[in-house]
Design a protein around this motif. Structure first.
Motif, PDB file in Angstrom:
ATOM      1  N   GLU A 272       0.833  -1.206   0.000  1.00 52.50           N
ATOM      2  CA  GLU A 272       0.000   0.000   0.000  1.00 52.50           C
ATOM      3  C   GLU A 272       0.871   1.261   0.000  1.00 52.50           C
ATOM      4  OE1 GLU A 272       0.835  -1.018   4.288  1.00 52.50           O
ATOM      5  OE2 GLU A 272       0.352  -2.115   2.441  1.00 52.50           O
ATOM      6  N   VAL A 273       2.024   1.193   0.660  1.00 52.57           N
ATOM      7  CA  VAL A 273       2.972   2.319   0.643  1.00 52.57           C
ATOM      8  C   VAL A 273       3.568   2.463  -0.754  1.00 52.57           C
ATOM      9  CG1 VAL A 273       5.179   3.163   1.548  1.00 52.57           C
ATOM     10  CG2 VAL A 273       3.518   2.103   3.099  1.00 52.57           C
ATOM     11  N   GLN A 274       3.963   1.333  -1.339  1.00 53.03           N
ATOM     12  CA  GLN A 274       4.520   1.359  -2.683  1.00 53.03           C
ATOM     13  C   GLN A 274       3.526   1.943  -3.679  1.00 53.03           C
ATOM     14  OE1 GLN A 274       6.221  -1.742  -6.109  1.00 53.03           O
ATOM     15  NE2 GLN A 274       5.932  -2.466  -4.033  1.00 53.03           N
ATOM     16  N   ALA A 275       2.256   1.589  -3.546  1.00 54.61           N
ATOM     17  CA  ALA A 275       1.225   2.079  -4.469  1.00 54.61           C
ATOM     18  C   ALA A 275       1.077   3.599  -4.375  1.00 54.61           C
ATOM     19  CB  ALA A 275      -0.103   1.394  -4.174  1.00 54.61           C
ATOM     20  N   LYS A 276       1.160   4.146  -3.151  1.00 51.87           N
ATOM     21  CA  LYS A 276       1.042   5.600  -2.983  1.00 51.87           C
ATOM     22  C   LYS A 276       2.230   6.331  -3.606  1.00 51.87           C
ATOM     23  CE  LYS A 276      -1.763   5.810   1.255  1.00 51.87           C
ATOM     24  NZ  LYS A 276      -1.801   6.298   2.661  1.00 51.87           N
ATOM     25  N   VAL A 277       3.425   5.763  -3.467  1.00 50.44           N
ATOM     26  CA  VAL A 277       4.610   6.371  -4.080  1.00 50.44           C
ATOM     27  C   VAL A 277       4.476   6.340  -5.600  1.00 50.44           C
ATOM     28  CG1 VAL A 277       7.113   6.177  -4.420  1.00 50.44           C
ATOM     29  CG2 VAL A 277       6.124   5.799  -2.145  1.00 50.44           C
ATOM     30  N   ALA A 278       4.045   5.188  -6.136  1.00 53.68           N
ATOM     31  CA  ALA A 278       3.879   5.053  -7.587  1.00 53.68           C
ATOM     32  C   ALA A 278       2.863   6.052  -8.122  1.00 53.68           C
ATOM     33  CB  ALA A 278       3.456   3.623  -7.928  1.00 53.68           C
ATOM     34  N   GLN A 279       1.793   6.278  -7.375  1.00 58.03           N
ATOM     35  CA  GLN A 279       0.779   7.237  -7.803  1.00 58.03           C
ATOM     36  C   GLN A 279       1.333   8.655  -7.810  1.00 58.03           C
ATOM     37  OE1 GLN A 279      -2.486   6.507  -8.966  1.00 58.03           O
ATOM     38  NE2 GLN A 279      -2.116   8.611  -9.637  1.00 58.03           N
ATOM     39  N   GLU A 280       2.130   8.988  -6.798  1.00 54.31           N
ATOM     40  CA  GLU A 280       2.724  10.325  -6.745  1.00 54.31           C
ATOM     41  C   GLU A 280       3.719  10.520  -7.889  1.00 54.31           C
ATOM     42  OE1 GLU A 280       3.527  12.986  -2.937  1.00 54.31           O
ATOM     43  OE2 GLU A 280       5.173  11.564  -3.234  1.00 54.31           O
ATOM     44  N   ILE A 281       4.434   9.456  -8.247  1.00 52.45           N
ATOM     45  CA  ILE A 281       5.342   9.520  -9.392  1.00 52.45           C
ATOM     46  C   ILE A 281       4.553   9.794 -10.674  1.00 52.45           C
ATOM     47  CG2 ILE A 281       6.890   8.151 -10.871  1.00 52.45           C
ATOM     48  CD1 ILE A 281       7.848   6.732  -8.304  1.00 52.45           C
TER      49      ILE A 281
END
Length: 442
Positions: free
Chosen positions: A270-279
């Motif tokens: 879930e943390v990885q998904a938020k970073v990917a979305q911000e990217i």
């Protein structure tokens, strides 16, 4: 009484007297020192150290020889200035990192989503950044000499954190004569030293003082400028050791932090998904990430800070010698004694971080989701001897992590709940666990 018995008795008396005097000396000395476990004569606190968790066993410093005084001032000033203004040739440091990050993306792409161990892929890529900066060139990922060098650096990082390495640091006067795994450290360091010395010879043979290609060229030019100064610290030996420090530190610390980071991101998808979305929102998927993007990406910034805090790669910091006898909280610290400021005691301080034993990017976010600085964030140490490579490392961590997550989702062949974040060895360094990683194209 026979002569043999007399000599034996004399030997026993001498040893007993030495142990007694040693004990009295330690007791007298410790009366003014901060509290800690009572050391045994000669052995000190050696028997209290745990092989796979040296950090939790430590109450006492160990010595590693580093520059200090005027030598440290000159070399640090020069190194910081050179790294900061490294507009040599036609590329900045940021451009060098961006280029190497794209090479890493291509290596991940070659795995076609199958599981692989990222340890040496990351080491090769990160090391090439410092190689490009220091040696003026990068190495092919399959270069046998380059791979051999990285293997030796990685092995020494582990050995320094294990029992044999710590024993050598405390009892070098005798351990250098004792066989054991610690002897490989010397062999490895000699090989790395020879590699650096050979690179310097190559630069000397083709040096153009009007067009420096790398850090070595700059050092050689400075040596020439100060050749008539008897107090100069710019000579061949200090150059080799400075380059050696940059090469080793610039390879292993950043690659270890990234290894911890990728493992953490697989455990917390879930943390990885938020970073990917911000990217996706800030950078998109068509252009290369830039350092200036970081200010618009508070969540990603918080995640990187938390990876560094939680990973705690150099928990013991480096030893610092007291330059004069001083008083500290009612105790006397004599001149010359080694002091080890434990970074982990601050990075895991519950008074500074609400949930220090768990990974939580919220430690660096305010209630509005904005990035929040913390004075307790000191993975690079603090004060005048803060890590000289801090700026370089911060750029690398951001550009590498965003470049990989821009193109891939990182997954584990095992259930994320079963991923163990515990370092298998914790001493001078926290060594990341080995693990398989799957890079799935986005």
């Amino acid at each position: 009484m026979e002569l043999g018995e007399t000599l034996l008795l004399l030997l026993v008396v001498c040893i007993s007297t030495f142990i007694l005097l040693s004990s009295w000396s330690q007791i007298a000395r410790r009366r003014q020192l901060p509290p800690g476990p009572a050391p045994l004569p000669i052995l000190g606190n050696l028997l209290e150290l745990k092989a796979h968790d040296m950090l939790r066993s430590f109450k006492k410093g160990f010595g590693i020889a580093f520059a200090n005084g005027e030598r440290w001032k000159q070399l640090r000033r020069f190194t910081l200035s050179t790294l900061r203004n490294f507009g040599m040739g036609k590329r900045s440091i940021e451009e060098r990192i961006q280029e190497e990050a794209q090479f890493l993306v291509e290596e991940f792409r070659k795995t076609h989503g199958s599981a692989f161990d990222p340890t040496f892929i990351l080491s090769r890529s990160v090391s090439n950044v410092i190689c490009s900066t220091v040696f003026g060139q990068r190495f092919d990922y399959e270069d046998k000499d380059f791979l051999s060098l990285l293997t030796k650096i990685n092995e020494n990082f582990v050995l320094m954190s294990a029992t044999w390495g710590q024993c050598y640091e405390m009892f070098s006067w005798i351990m250098k004569f004792v066989p054991g795994p610690h002897q490989r450290m010397f062999q490895n360091l000699n090989n790395i030293y020879d590699f650096v010395a050979e690179r310097i010879k190559m630069n000397q043979a083709s040096l153009d003082t009007e067009s420096p290609r790398d850090f070595i060229d700059c050092f050689l030019i400075q040596m020439e400028k100060e050749s008539k100064n008897p107090l100069s610290e710019f000579h061949l030996k200090t150059m080799i050791m400075t380059v050696l420090n940059l090469f080793i530190a610039g390879t292993e610390t950043v690659s270890s932090t990234l290894r911890f980071g990728f493992l953490i991101l697989m455990k917390y998808p879930e943390v990885q998904a938020k970073v990917a979305q911000e990217i996706d929102d800030v950078i998109g998927r068509s252009r290369v990430p830039k350092v200036e993007d970081r200010t618009q990406m508070p969540y990603t910034d918080a995640v990187i800070h938390e990876i560094q805090r939680f990973g705690d790669v150099i928990p013991m910091n480096l030893p610092h010698a007291v330059t004069r006898t001083m008083q500290f909280r009612g105790y006397t610290l004599p001149k010359g004694i080694d002091v080890l400021p434990l970074l982990t005691s601050v990075l895991r301080d519950p008074d500074c971080f609400s949930d220090p034993e768990n990974f939580n990017p919220g430690h660096f976010l305010d209630e509005k989701g904005h990035f929040k600085k913390s004075d307790a964030f000191i993975p690079f140490s603090t004060g005048r001897r803060i890590c000289a490579g801090e700026g370089l490392a911060r750029m690398e961590l951001f550009l590498y992590l965003t470049s990989i997550l821009q193109h891939f989702a990182l997954t584990s062949p095992v259930d994320p709940m079963d991923l163990d974040l515990t370092p298998p060895v914790s001493g001078f360094a926290n060594i990341p666990p080995t693990y398989p990683l799957c890079a799935i194209p986005r």
